[in-house]
Design an enzyme around this catalytic site. Structure first.
Site, PDB file in Angstrom:
ATOM      1  N   LYS A 173      43.625   2.606  51.906  1.00 23.83           N
ATOM      2  CA  LYS A 173      43.302   1.817  53.099  1.00 23.83           C
ATOM      3  C   LYS A 173      42.388   0.707  52.625  1.00 23.83           C
ATOM      4  CE  LYS A 173      40.723   0.832  55.923  1.00 23.83           C
ATOM      5  NZ  LYS A 173      40.215  -0.566  56.029  1.00 23.83           N
ATOM      6  N   GLY A 224      31.866   0.823  49.774  1.00 19.15           N
ATOM      7  CA  GLY A 224      31.573  -0.044  50.916  1.00 19.15           C
ATOM      8  C   GLY A 224      30.126   0.103  51.315  1.00 19.15           C
ATOM      9  N   SER A 225      29.884  -0.018  52.606  1.00 27.82           N
ATOM     10  CA  SER A 225      28.493  -0.042  53.063  1.00 27.82           C
ATOM     11  C   SER A 225      27.899   1.371  53.101  1.00 27.82           C
ATOM     12  CB  SER A 225      28.427  -0.677  54.452  1.00 27.82           C
ATOM     13  OG  SER A 225      29.090   0.155  55.373  1.00 27.82           O
ATOM     14  N   GLY A 229      29.685   4.854  54.280  1.00 25.68           N
ATOM     15  CA  GLY A 229      29.718   5.892  53.246  1.00 25.68           C
ATOM     16  C   GLY A 229      29.121   7.196  53.740  1.00 25.68           C
ATOM     17  N   GLU A 246      30.547   5.114  47.019  1.00 22.66           N
ATOM     18  CA  GLU A 246      29.786   4.069  46.311  1.00 22.66           C
ATOM     19  C   GLU A 246      29.260   3.123  47.374  1.00 22.66           C
ATOM     20  OE1 GLU A 246      28.925   3.771  43.255  1.00 22.66           O
ATOM     21  OE2 GLU A 246      30.140   5.388  42.428  1.00 22.66           O
ATOM     22  N   CYS A 280      28.303  -5.313  44.430  1.00 19.50           N
ATOM     23  CA  CYS A 280      27.350  -4.202  44.644  1.00 19.50           C
ATOM     24  C   CYS A 280      26.291  -4.202  43.560  1.00 19.50           C
ATOM     25  CB  CYS A 280      28.003  -2.832  44.741  1.00 19.50           C
ATOM     26  SG  CYS A 280      29.728  -2.777  44.471  1.00 19.50           S
ATOM     27  N   GLU A 371      20.240  -4.036  51.651  1.00 23.46           N
ATOM     28  CA  GLU A 371      21.219  -4.858  50.944  1.00 23.46           C
ATOM     29  C   GLU A 371      21.702  -5.963  51.869  1.00 23.46           C
ATOM     30  OE1 GLU A 371      25.100  -3.104  49.988  1.00 23.46           O
ATOM     31  OE2 GLU A 371      24.835  -3.868  47.952  1.00 23.46           O
TER      32      GLU A 371
END
Ligand code: ADP
Length: 469
Positions: A173, A224-225, A229, A246, A280, A371
């Site tokens: 996805k 992703g974020s 996550g 991650e 990242c 972030e």
């Protein structure tokens, strides 16, 4: 406008619950294509195809699977310039880095083709005389991959290649912001004859959730974020599915007084600003020895000025737009009250954000802790190396950390004390080799590392066998 479709059972198909536009962030009036939003039914279909083909895929020899991964690498090589241009158009990555990403994809497939024929277990001496005891690594079955837009080809591949190499089948996805790149990736998989084992269901978060929740999907690898996550980890934990998440970082560079300041400034500027800070591993904090603060800032300004901002399709561009108007608004708002040490100019049109270095921040401020995923560098000063390390570690993240020094003792101390999954001395925080383990400490990652030989730890489960005479 390009056609973007799901890829299920070797067929490109439309359908689902609507669509989202994928927009060129450099020229927002240009719609790259309509990304279809997958339904639970389409996801069910994709998982079913992956599940029904897994046992045949697993029964192939590792060498046969390696051959198909090489074929995928060949298919990507054959369209490399087109793929690089798609990355530029859809996510605004500067063309030089986009070409690098495509090369990385080929390297990943070649590497994991090699891994497909490596040993899959160990002989373990038995307490029973004459018995043969060994461990055996087996695939999980169907593995779900959920990926972001910033490496729209490389991240799906660095998950899919090890998953397939060891005998899983895959449902991907991809991000709704990079549907066209995912479409091209599916086309290259199709050319390599991987239609039975590699499925793509387009969509946004809801579609991702149907993949995570599907009972036949035994493991989920996500990048992703932070927020997503954690939600995925909870869902997987409830169902006892394996997960690997991650989730980014607040990566730091320390510059000591003994460093080559020009080199350090170039490393920090590149790590923070290239691709508008949307990696990242991008550098978002720099800690400078207070004795060299002024000189370092002068070098840093010059280094940032040497990174051209503009159209990512131009060969010389280092800093393009950010991914979306929402991202642009979020970053601009985050720095609106900041004390600027430096701020670049930027084009008026497109989702551009000025590259900036901000100071006067406390270690607990949002700019120091959260972030931003943009070209913003928070500058701190430290009176001692110990204080610099304390600032470096004062974050819930721990992905990548760099140090600029010419003193080997300082380098060794940093490697020992910094809480990060990747430590880089006289190198920037980004650009980790594709065959080296990738992942972070603390809130950056959960589960085992990605890439390199250790990737198989996630994509396999271990069976222990004893055979008596
Ligand atoms: P980013 O902000 O970098 O896009 P996200 O975490 O929002 O990061 O998205 C990363 C990937 O996760 C995308 O493919 C996105 O569609 C997907 N996603 C978002 N929310 C969910 C969710 N609740 N469950 C599963 N996947 C999700």
């Amino acid at each position: 406008m390009r056609e973007i479709k799901h890829y299920i059972g070797g067929e490109f198909m439309t359908g689902g619950t609507g669509h989202l536009d994928s927009i060129n962030p450099t020229h927002p009036d240009q719609i790259i294509g309509e990304v279809p939003l997958g339904s639970a039914e389409l996801m069910g279909q994709a998982v079913e195809v992956a599940a029904s083909n897994q046992s045949a895929w697993r029964k192939q020899t590792g060498a046969a699977r390696a051959g198909q991964l090489h074929a995928w690498g060949d298919a990507i090589s054959a369209r490399q310039e087109e793929l690089a241009k798609a990355i530029v158009d859809e996510v605004g990555k500067p063309i030089g880095e986009a070409r690098g990403e495509v090369q990385r994809c080929v390297a990943i497939l070649r590497y994991f083709a090699g891994e497909a024929v490596r040993p899959v277990g160990e002989v373990v001496p038995s307490l029973t005389p004459g018995a043969l005891q060994y461990s055996l690594r087996e695939p999980h079955g169907v593995v779900g991959l959920i990926t972001p837009w910033n490496f729209p080809l490389a991240i799906p591949l660095w998950k899919a290649a090890p998953a397939l190499a060891v005998g899983n089948t895959v449902v991907l996805k991809p991000s709704e912001h990079s549907g066209y790149c995912a479409q091209l990736l599916a086309e290259t998989a199709h050319a390599a004859g991987l239609g039975n084992v590699f499925q793509v269901v387009m969509g946004a978060g809801d579609t991702g959730r149907t993949l995570v929740e599907h009972v036949e999907v035994r493991a989920i690898s996500f990048t992703g974020s932070d927020r997503t996550g954690k939600a995925i980890a909870l869902t997987c934990a409830e169902r006892n599915k394996r997960f690997q998440t991650e989730m980014g970082g607040k990566n730091v560079a320390i510059v000591l007084a003994d460093a080559d300041l020009k080199q350090a400034a170039n490393l920090v500027a590149g790590g923070a600003m290239r691709f508008a800070g949307q990696k990242c591993t991008a550098t978002s904090r720099v800690v400078v020895d207070s004795g060299i603060r002024g000189r370092f800032i002068d070098e840093l300004r010059a280094a940032i000025d040497s990174l051209p901002v503009g159209d990512p399709a131009a060969a010389e561009t280092a800093v393009g737009p950010v991914i979306s108007a929402a991202s642009q608004g979020r970053i601009d708002a985050a720095v609106s009250n900041a004390e600027f040490i430096y701020q670049s100019s930027k084009p008026d049109k497109g989702f551009f954000v000025a590259s900036s270095v901000v100071g006067g921040i406390s270690e607990t401020d949002d700019l120091a802790q959260n972030e931003l995923f943009g070209p913003v560098l928070a500058l701190f000063e430290a009176k001692s190396f110990d204080q610099a390390i304390q600032i470096a570690n004062h974050t819930r993240f721990g992905l990548s950390a760099s140090l600029c020094t010419r003193d080997i003792g300082n380098a060794l101390k940093y490697i020992d004390q910094v809480q990060a999954g990747m430590v880089r001395v006289n190198a920037d925080t980004t650009g980790v080799d594709p065959h080296a383990p990738f992942g972070g400490y603390k809130g950056s990652s959960s589960g085992t590392r990605e890439q390199g030989e250790v990737a198989k730890d996630f994509y396999t489960q271990i069976k222990t066998v004893q055979i008596n005479p």
